[in-house]
Design an enzyme around this catalytic site. Structure first.
Site, PDB file in Angstrom:
ATOM      1  N   SER A  77       0.795  -1.231   0.000  1.00 18.37           N
ATOM      2  CA  SER A  77       0.000   0.000   0.000  1.00 18.37           C
ATOM      3  C   SER A  77       0.826   1.279   0.000  1.00 18.37           C
ATOM      4  O   SER A  77       0.285   2.359  -0.245  1.00 18.37           O
ATOM      5  CB  SER A  77      -0.952   0.010   1.202  1.00 18.37           C
ATOM      6  OG  SER A  77      -2.062  -0.825   0.962  1.00 18.37           O
ATOM      7  N   LYS A  80       0.519   3.275  -3.087  1.00 19.54           N
ATOM      8  CA  LYS A  80      -0.615   4.168  -3.318  1.00 19.54           C
ATOM      9  C   LYS A  80      -0.180   5.632  -3.295  1.00 19.54           C
ATOM     10  O   LYS A  80      -0.721   6.461  -4.047  1.00 19.54           O
ATOM     11  CB  LYS A  80      -1.702   3.916  -2.273  1.00 19.54           C
ATOM     12  CG  LYS A  80      -2.295   2.516  -2.317  1.00 19.54           C
ATOM     13  CD  LYS A  80      -3.194   2.255  -1.124  1.00 19.54           C
ATOM     14  CE  LYS A  80      -3.754   0.832  -1.140  1.00 19.54           C
ATOM     15  NZ  LYS A  80      -4.553   0.521   0.066  1.00 19.54           N
ATOM     16  N   TYR A 204      -2.539  -2.511 -10.670  1.00 25.02           N
ATOM     17  CA  TYR A 204      -2.571  -2.326  -9.218  1.00 25.02           C
ATOM     18  C   TYR A 204      -1.788  -3.417  -8.501  1.00 25.02           C
ATOM     19  O   TYR A 204      -0.986  -3.134  -7.598  1.00 25.02           O
ATOM     20  CB  TYR A 204      -4.028  -2.303  -8.748  1.00 25.02           C
ATOM     21  CG  TYR A 204      -4.190  -2.166  -7.258  1.00 25.02           C
ATOM     22  CD1 TYR A 204      -3.924  -0.959  -6.628  1.00 25.02           C
ATOM     23  CD2 TYR A 204      -4.611  -3.238  -6.481  1.00 25.02           C
ATOM     24  CE1 TYR A 204      -4.070  -0.821  -5.261  1.00 25.02           C
ATOM     25  CE2 TYR A 204      -4.766  -3.106  -5.117  1.00 25.02           C
ATOM     26  CZ  TYR A 204      -4.490  -1.904  -4.505  1.00 25.02           C
ATOM     27  OH  TYR A 204      -4.628  -1.771  -3.161  1.00 25.02           O
ATOM     28  N   TYR A 256      -3.968   3.557   7.502  1.00 24.93           N
ATOM     29  CA  TYR A 256      -5.246   2.846   7.532  1.00 24.93           C
ATOM     30  C   TYR A 256      -6.181   3.471   8.571  1.00 24.93           C
ATOM     31  O   TYR A 256      -6.152   4.676   8.779  1.00 24.93           O
ATOM     32  CB  TYR A 256      -5.030   1.350   7.764  1.00 24.93           C
ATOM     33  CG  TYR A 256      -4.110   0.694   6.757  1.00 24.93           C
ATOM     34  CD1 TYR A 256      -4.262   0.903   5.387  1.00 24.93           C
ATOM     35  CD2 TYR A 256      -3.072  -0.133   7.169  1.00 24.93           C
ATOM     36  CE1 TYR A 256      -3.426   0.291   4.465  1.00 24.93           C
ATOM     37  CE2 TYR A 256      -2.230  -0.754   6.248  1.00 24.93           C
ATOM     38  CZ  TYR A 256      -2.414  -0.533   4.899  1.00 24.93           C
ATOM     39  OH  TYR A 256      -1.586  -1.134   3.993  1.00 24.93           O
ATOM     40  N   VAL A 274       1.185  -3.651   3.995  1.00 28.59           N
ATOM     41  CA  VAL A 274       1.034  -4.905   4.736  1.00 28.59           C
ATOM     42  C   VAL A 274       2.243  -5.827   4.606  1.00 28.59           C
ATOM     43  O   VAL A 274       2.274  -6.883   5.239  1.00 28.59           O
ATOM     44  CB  VAL A 274      -0.251  -5.657   4.325  1.00 28.59           C
ATOM     45  CG1 VAL A 274      -1.483  -4.869   4.700  1.00 28.59           C
ATOM     46  CG2 VAL A 274      -0.231  -5.992   2.839  1.00 28.59           C
TER      47      VAL A 274
END
Length: 331
Positions: A77, A80, A204, A256, A274
């Site tokens: 992540s 992102k 992705y 998160y 993660v």
């Protein structure tokens, strides 16, 4: 040495600061027992759950490394933040903020519920999975490799070398992607995606599967801390407006649904993944007292044992301690 609050008498020589960081990494390594490896991507189960490492790259030229600094792991992540930067550079900030909002969700990073229950007109931020997949759909190109090229180029501009895709992790993600495919189909149904769903998801999964080290994360953090400029030569790598928006999103949405606690107790922009990585950017600070890295720094942390929100347990505790001791908070 480990206990206490802001240490206003910290020695600022590299030798002393290195000793502090070594001591803190040793102390917090036992906290890895409080977390677990990510289970929904089988390939991530191969990581050493006891690993913990940190790299701090200062704008003053000082670099501190401690713990498991040689480990390679995938962005997950953290990617992102990178793809959001690239999309803003390629499509424009206004265009991207018309496609994805900048609000925290308060939900898990892979939640679908908030999309349906709140009847949102666009994903709430680019750092949950729905928002990130939407951002990926805006990248230019007709194939996943074409869309990833500007991502690799941006990273190469920062590091001076090209990063590689971890094909084993990519295949593992692709084969275990039920939730992300469900999110993708929902985004397709409500008209949030700008391009083919299969190509978007392939892109992705690949962006999440780029291999990095914590040296790489610290370098990204250093550039963002410096408002997108390379502190070594003053070259602009990321436009200032985009760097600043990204840091805001890292602070409010980057950890998160633990982002509020992280902002409260650590107080620096950060993005986790993660695989156990944490990217943090510490901008220059104004203080009456001289403190370590007062001119700003980038921090990379690796600790693959995760808490229930999906963040590195030992990594967060280590960062919280350093931020407190050295008064790194932006507030």
């Amino acid at each position: 040495m480990v206990q206490g609050i802001a240490n206003w008498n910290t020695e600022e020589t590299q030798e002393w600061l290195q000793q502090y960081v070594d001591d803190w990494v040793t102390f917090y390594r036992k906290n890895t027992d409080d977390g677990e490896l990510a289970s929904y991507i089988p390939e991530l189960q191969k990581a050493d759950p006891n690993a913990l490492g940190i790299v701090i790259r200062g704008n003053n030229g000082m670099t501190l490394r401690s713990g498991d600094t040689g480990e390679q792991f995938t962005l997950q992540s953290i990617s992102k933040a990178i793809t959001f930067i690239v999309a803003c550079m390629e499509r424009g900030v206004s265009y991207m903020l018309n496609n994805v909002d900048v609000e925290p969700t308060g939900e898990a990073f892979n939640s679908i519920m908030h999309l349906e229950m709140k009847q949102v007109k666009k994903p709430l931020n680019p750092f949950n999975n729905a928002g990130a997949i939407t951002v990926t759909s805006t990248l230019p190109g007709t194939t996943s490799d074409e869309r990833l090229e500007p991502v690799f180029q941006l990273l190469e501009n920062m590091f001076g070398h090209r990063l590689k895709l971890n094909h084993a992790v990519y295949e593992s993600e692709r084969k275990s992607s039920t939730r992300n495919r469900a999110i993708g189909y929902y985004l397709l149904e409500v008209g949030f995606l700008e391009s083919d769903l299969d190509v978007t998801l392939e892109t992705y999964f690949k962006q999440c599967s780029i291999d990095v080290t914590i040296d790489d994360l610290a370098r990204i953090g250093q550039v963002l801390a410096n408002d997108g400029m390379d502190p070594k030569n003053g070259e602009e790598i990321v436009p200032r407006q985009i760097a600043r928006i990204t840091k805001v999103l890292m602070l409010t949405c980057g950890m998160y649904n633990a982002s509020g606690k992280f902002a409260t107790y650590v107080g620096i922009p950060a993005k986790s993944g993660v695989s156990g990585g944490i990217l943090a950017a510490v901008p220059p600070r104004v203080r009456d007292d001289t403190m370590p890295f007062i001119d700003g720094c980038g921090i990379g942390v690796y600790g693959p044992a995760l808490g229930e929100e999906g963040n590195s347990v030992a990594g967060i505790r280590l960062l919280r301690h350093i931020a407190t001791q050295w008064d790194l908070s932006i507030f």
